[in-house]
Design a protein around this motif. Structure first.
Motif, short mmCIF file in Angstrom:
data_model
loop_
_atom_site.label_atom_id
_atom_site.label_comp_id
_atom_site.label_asym_id
_atom_site.label_seq_id
_atom_site.Cartn_x
_atom_site.Cartn_y
_atom_site.Cartn_z
N SER A 77 -12.28 51.72 37.38
CA SER A 77 -12.38 50.41 36.71
C SER A 77 -11.52 50.38 35.48
N ARG A 90 -7.94 49.94 36.55
CA ARG A 90 -7.68 48.57 36.99
C ARG A 90 -7.69 47.61 35.82
N GLU A 122 -6.32 44.05 36.53
CA GLU A 122 -6.96 43.61 37.77
C GLU A 122 -8.42 43.23 37.58
N ARG A 159 -12.21 45.23 47.26
CA ARG A 159 -10.78 45.55 47.20
C ARG A 159 -9.90 44.31 47.35
#
Length: 447
Positions: free
Chosen positions: A160, A163, A168, A369
């Motif tokens: 996490s 990302r 993201e 995803r």
């Protein structure tokens, strides 16, 4: 106790742990010593058939000084003697108001009650050993599950964060992952503390450190097919009920013993005595006699009547304790039977939940995803899978403990009945050894 030692295998099983507890548990060994002490009551009761022999010896010096009579006739004077006495008295009871017969029967019933109480203690210790073993296996599995979960959550937190660094996910996703990691750490610490407690209980009950424990299997071979049959068997086989019955029988004979104090008693008494210098004019003397002694109680302050009334009340109490023992055993059977049925159902339910949660977790991860699921959804799905696995571990432990508890409730949790590889302790051996002993101070265990 070295004769009872069990050599541990490479992997400890629940039966080998129970076998070690059978030999090493101090509570069980104390109960065996208590039963051996009760065995002596029969020897004490039988001793009333035997004669008692008493020897007596005296020796000293006597000085005598006397004056003449008032009328002047007869002389006075003084003398010194060294009197001595050696004597033997033998007393043989012939009849004691049937107290010897009834006290022997009372003691024999008390011994049988003590032996059944010992078997009940054996059941309780073996049950505690099984519970301690299953608790360590359960808590070790839970610790491993929570440790693995923490590892997975840590990897997810790192993912996490990566990302988030590339834009993201949001800071919220990272915070949710970090919160779950902290919660998992707390849960792991609690699980480890519980495992330490279970290990301490294991050492207390079984007597050695738990090492390389294998997952236990439930006892199913001799479980009755129905609850009604289990209850019926418990009423005939459970040692607690048998002990209560024998205690009531012993109390019934105690009434007869107390009533015997109101009856006449007859004994044969013989004595021999040799005296040296019993007086100034006699050098020695010898006396021997045989007497029949009949004793008839007329009134002895009323204590005998009170003893009879007390014995009757004690028997009433023991009769009620038989009913109490039956009720307690039946409640134990019902509880263990219900616990076993519940655990069996919980295992099936937990397995179904594990299968479903695993599929759900895989799906949520795939959807996350492609952006259709959030980090929180993944965390929740993973937590559901963990909870299902923990539930199965707990249910498997409950299944084992409930099956062993059911064995104990119907009176079958004994070393000989479950096939423990131990040298069986037989309380009847000591009872036979001490029953007719006329002499001796050493006990059967060498004290």
């Amino acid at each position: 106790m070295a004769a009872f030692a069990v050599v541990p295998a490479h992997a400890e099983t629940m039966l080998s742990a129970m076998a070690y507890a059978y030999s090493a548990n101090p509570t069980l060994n104390a109960a065996r010593a208590e039963a051996r002490a009760v065995d002596e009551q029969v020897a004490q009761a039988l001793s009333n058939w035997r004669p008692s022999v008493t020897g007596e010896a005296t020796y000293g010096q006597r000085y005598s000084d006397s004056s003449g009579s008032t009328g002047g006739f007869g002389g006075g004077g003084s003398s010194t003697t060294t009197p001595g006495t050696v004597g033997v008295t033998i007393n043989q009871p012939l009849y004691r108001g049937n107290r010897t017969v009834n006290s022997t029967k009372q003691a024999e019933a008390a011994v049988r009650a003590a032996h059944q109480s010992l078997y009940n203690t054996e059941q309780n210790i073996l049950l505690q050993a099984a519970q301690a073993y299953a608790d360590v296996v359960r808590d070790s599995a839970i610790v491993e599950l929570r440790r693995n979960n923490l590892s997975v959550l840590g990897e997810q937190l790192n993912a996490s964060q990566d990302r988030f660094d590339v834009g993201e996910v949001t800071r919220t996703d990272v915070a949710q992952s970090r919160a779950r990691v902290s919660s998992a750490e707390s849960a792991l610490n609690a699980a480890q503390a519980q495992l330490l407690t279970s290990r301490a209980t294991y050492i207390q009950i079984i007597g050695r450190e738990p090492q390389n424990l294998k997952a236990p299997q439930p006892f199913t071979r001799q479980i009755p097919p129905s609850l009604e049959q289990a209850i019926a068997q418990s009423r005939t086989d459970h040692p607690a009920i048998k002990a209560a019955r024998f205690s009531e029988e012993s109390a019934a004979f105690a009434i007869m013993v107390a009533e015997g104090a109101l009856l006449p008693s007859l004994s044969l008494q013989g004595s021999m005595q040799y005296n040296t210098e019993p007086s100034a004019n006699v050098n020695n003397s010898f006396n021997a006699q045989i007497l029949g002694v009949l004793s008839v109680p007329i009134y002895q302050n009323g204590s005998e009547y009170s003893n009879v009334r007390q014995a009757k009340q004690t028997r009433s109490q023991r009769m009620l304790q038989v009913d109490v023992a039956r009720a307690q055993v039946q409640a134990a059977v019902l509880s263990a039977w219900g616990g076993l049925q519940s655990a069996n159902a919980s295992i099936l339910s937990a397995q179904a939940q594990i299968d479903a949660a695993g599929i759900a977790l895989d799906g949520v991860r795939e959807e996350a995803r492609v952006g259709q699921r959030t980090t929180l959804d993944v965390l929740d799905a993973q937590q559901e899978l963990l909870d299902a696995r923990v539930s199965r571990v707990i249910a498997e432990r409950d299944q084992v403990v409930a099956s062993v508890s059911l064995y104990a409730a119907i009176g079958r949790l004994l070393a000989t009945r479950i096939g423990l590889q131990v040298r069986e302790y037989q309380p009847e051996v000591n009872a036979r050894q001490v029953r007719d002993k006329w002499f001796g101070l050493r006990t059967s265990d060498g004290q």
